[in-house]
Motif scaffolding. Structure first.
Motif, PDB file in Angstrom:
ATOM      1  N   GLY A   5       0.878  -1.351  -0.024  1.00 41.96           N
ATOM      2  CA  GLY A   5       0.040   0.038   0.015  1.00 41.96           C
ATOM      3  C   GLY A   5       0.748   1.226  -0.030  1.00 41.96           C
ATOM      4  N   LEU A   6       1.793   1.303   0.619  1.00 42.51           N
ATOM      5  CA  LEU A   6       2.686   2.559   1.026  1.00 42.51           C
ATOM      6  C   LEU A   6       3.579   2.834  -0.431  1.00 42.51           C
ATOM      7  N   PRO A   7       4.058   1.905  -1.019  1.00 46.74           N
ATOM      8  CA  PRO A   7       4.685   2.098  -2.373  1.00 46.74           C
ATOM      9  C   PRO A   7       3.620   2.599  -3.271  1.00 46.74           C
ATOM     10  N   ALA A   8       2.561   1.903  -3.434  1.00 52.34           N
ATOM     11  CA  ALA A   8       1.505   2.618  -4.357  1.00 52.34           C
ATOM     12  C   ALA A   8       0.806   3.717  -4.137  1.00 52.34           C
ATOM     13  N   TYR A   9       0.919   4.204  -2.728  1.00 56.68           N
ATOM     14  CA  TYR A   9       0.343   5.477  -2.348  1.00 56.68           C
ATOM     15  C   TYR A   9       1.460   6.687  -2.774  1.00 56.68           C
ATOM     16  N   ILE A  10       2.888   6.224  -2.514  1.00 61.29           N
ATOM     17  CA  ILE A  10       3.827   7.043  -3.182  1.00 61.29           C
ATOM     18  C   ILE A  10       3.773   7.572  -4.273  1.00 61.29           C
ATOM     19  N   ILE A  11       3.637   6.144  -5.089  1.00 61.92           N
ATOM     20  CA  ILE A  11       3.448   6.392  -6.691  1.00 61.92           C
ATOM     21  C   ILE A  11       2.453   7.401  -7.047  1.00 61.92           C
ATOM     22  N   VAL A  12       1.247   7.169  -6.452  1.00 64.34           N
ATOM     23  CA  VAL A  12      -0.028   8.111  -6.827  1.00 64.34           C
ATOM     24  C   VAL A  12       0.172   9.411  -6.527  1.00 64.34           C
ATOM     25  N   ALA A  13       0.585   9.718  -5.234  1.00 65.08           N
ATOM     26  CA  ALA A  13       0.738  10.997  -4.605  1.00 65.08           C
ATOM     27  C   ALA A  13       1.765  11.694  -5.440  1.00 65.08           C
ATOM     28  N   VAL A  14       2.835  11.233  -6.075  1.00 66.00           N
ATOM     29  CA  VAL A  14       3.953  11.988  -6.679  1.00 66.00           C
ATOM     30  C   VAL A  14       3.403  12.141  -8.102  1.00 66.00           C
ATOM     31  N   SER A  15       2.836  11.128  -8.808  1.00 61.83           N
ATOM     32  CA  SER A  15       2.021  11.421  -9.990  1.00 61.83           C
ATOM     33  C   SER A  15       0.908  12.703 -10.099  1.00 61.83           C
ATOM     34  N   VAL A  16       0.140  12.674  -9.003  1.00 65.67           N
ATOM     35  CA  VAL A  16      -0.712  13.792  -8.882  1.00 65.67           C
ATOM     36  C   VAL A  16      -0.281  15.173  -8.844  1.00 65.67           C
ATOM     37  N   VAL A  17       0.850  15.279  -8.090  1.00 64.83           N
ATOM     38  CA  VAL A  17       1.447  16.580  -7.722  1.00 64.83           C
ATOM     39  C   VAL A  17       2.280  16.838  -8.838  1.00 64.83           C
TER      40      VAL A  17
ATOM     41  N   TYR B 162       3.879  17.635   0.427  1.00 62.90           N
ATOM     42  CA  TYR B 162       4.441  16.449   0.605  1.00 62.90           C
ATOM     43  C   TYR B 162       4.321  16.012   2.126  1.00 62.90           C
ATOM     44  N   VAL B 163       4.611  16.863   2.927  1.00 66.01           N
ATOM     45  CA  VAL B 163       4.757  16.495   4.575  1.00 66.01           C
ATOM     46  C   VAL B 163       3.159  16.012   4.675  1.00 66.01           C
ATOM     47  N   GLY B 164       2.107  16.812   4.089  1.00 62.54           N
ATOM     48  CA  GLY B 164       0.651  16.738   4.446  1.00 62.54           C
ATOM     49  C   GLY B 164       0.451  15.344   3.855  1.00 62.54           C
ATOM     50  N   LEU B 165       0.608  14.940   2.612  1.00 63.08           N
ATOM     51  CA  LEU B 165       0.284  13.606   2.111  1.00 63.08           C
ATOM     52  C   LEU B 165       1.345  12.347   2.801  1.00 63.08           C
ATOM     53  N   GLY B 166       2.269  12.801   3.447  1.00 62.76           N
ATOM     54  CA  GLY B 166       2.877  11.902   4.400  1.00 62.76           C
ATOM     55  C   GLY B 166       2.429  11.440   5.410  1.00 62.76           C
ATOM     56  N   ILE B 167       1.757  12.776   6.014  1.00 58.12           N
ATOM     57  CA  ILE B 167       0.898  12.243   7.286  1.00 58.12           C
ATOM     58  C   ILE B 167      -0.695  11.529   6.872  1.00 58.12           C
ATOM     59  N   LEU B 168      -1.108  11.889   5.851  1.00 56.84           N
ATOM     60  CA  LEU B 168      -2.484  11.550   5.286  1.00 56.84           C
ATOM     61  C   LEU B 168      -2.567   9.944   5.303  1.00 56.84           C
ATOM     62  N   TRP B 169      -1.584   9.387   4.771  1.00 56.97           N
ATOM     63  CA  TRP B 169      -1.566   7.991   4.681  1.00 56.97           C
ATOM     64  C   TRP B 169      -1.892   7.167   5.901  1.00 56.97           C
ATOM     65  N   ALA B 170      -1.191   7.746   6.931  1.00 56.81           N
ATOM     66  CA  ALA B 170      -1.111   7.072   8.053  1.00 56.81           C
ATOM     67  C   ALA B 170      -2.475   7.073   8.943  1.00 56.81           C
ATOM     68  N   LEU B 171      -3.154   8.088   8.822  1.00 63.44           N
ATOM     69  CA  LEU B 171      -4.339   8.329   9.545  1.00 63.44           C
ATOM     70  C   LEU B 171      -5.473   7.152   9.527  1.00 63.44           C
ATOM     71  N   PRO B 172      -5.814   6.739   8.311  1.00 66.58           N
ATOM     72  CA  PRO B 172      -6.787   5.793   8.277  1.00 66.58           C
ATOM     73  C   PRO B 172      -6.351   4.323   8.816  1.00 66.58           C
ATOM     74  N   LEU B 173      -4.982   4.095   8.819  1.00 65.16           N
ATOM     75  CA  LEU B 173      -4.552   2.851   8.998  1.00 65.16           C
ATOM     76  C   LEU B 173      -3.920   2.783  10.747  1.00 65.16           C
ATOM     77  N   LYS B 174      -4.174   3.814  11.377  1.00 63.34           N
ATOM     78  CA  LYS B 174      -3.752   3.858  12.814  1.00 63.34           C
ATOM     79  C   LYS B 174      -4.276   2.799  13.361  1.00 63.34           C
ATOM     80  N   PRO B 175      -5.591   2.268  13.495  1.00 65.91           N
ATOM     81  CA  PRO B 175      -5.971   1.261  14.126  1.00 65.91           C
ATOM     82  C   PRO B 175      -5.444  -0.162  13.805  1.00 65.91           C
ATOM     83  N   VAL B 176      -5.009  -0.203  12.624  1.00 64.34           N
ATOM     84  CA  VAL B 176      -4.245  -1.484  12.279  1.00 64.34           C
ATOM     85  C   VAL B 176      -2.846  -1.353  12.739  1.00 64.34           C
TER      86      VAL B 176
END
Length: 78
Positions: free
Chosen positions: A19-31, A50-64
């Motif tokens: 998930g994280l590598p896929a998120y990084i690819i999508v985030a960089v592509s969108v930017v 990039y700092v905002g996107l770096g924090i954003l990916w972890a928020l929904p996964l915090k319970p995991v």
């Protein structure tokens, strides 16, 4: 329904390895698409995005990720 320890551990590993590598690819592509359309941002704007996107990916996964580094609470004690 609460997730079991093994399930949380497996989901955390899946999120980090796939998930994280896929998120990084999508985030960089969108930017990059945004910068191609509206022009380059100043360096501090790119940093903020990039700092905002770096924090954003972890928020929904915090319970995991909660408690994954701890010993299994359901394991039998010797």
């Amino acid at each position: 329904m609460a997730l079991g320890y093994k399930t949380r551990k497996r989901l955390a590993l899946l999120a980090l390895l796939v998930g994280l590598p896929a998120y990084i690819i999508v985030a960089v592509s969108v930017v990059n698409l945004a910068e191609a359309r509206w022009g380059m941002m100043p360096w501090w704007g790119s940093l903020a995005v990039y700092v905002g996107l770096g924090i954003l990916w972890a928020l929904p996964l915090k319970p995991v990720f909660t408690g994954v580094g701890q010993p299994d609470p359901d394991a039998k004690r010797d």
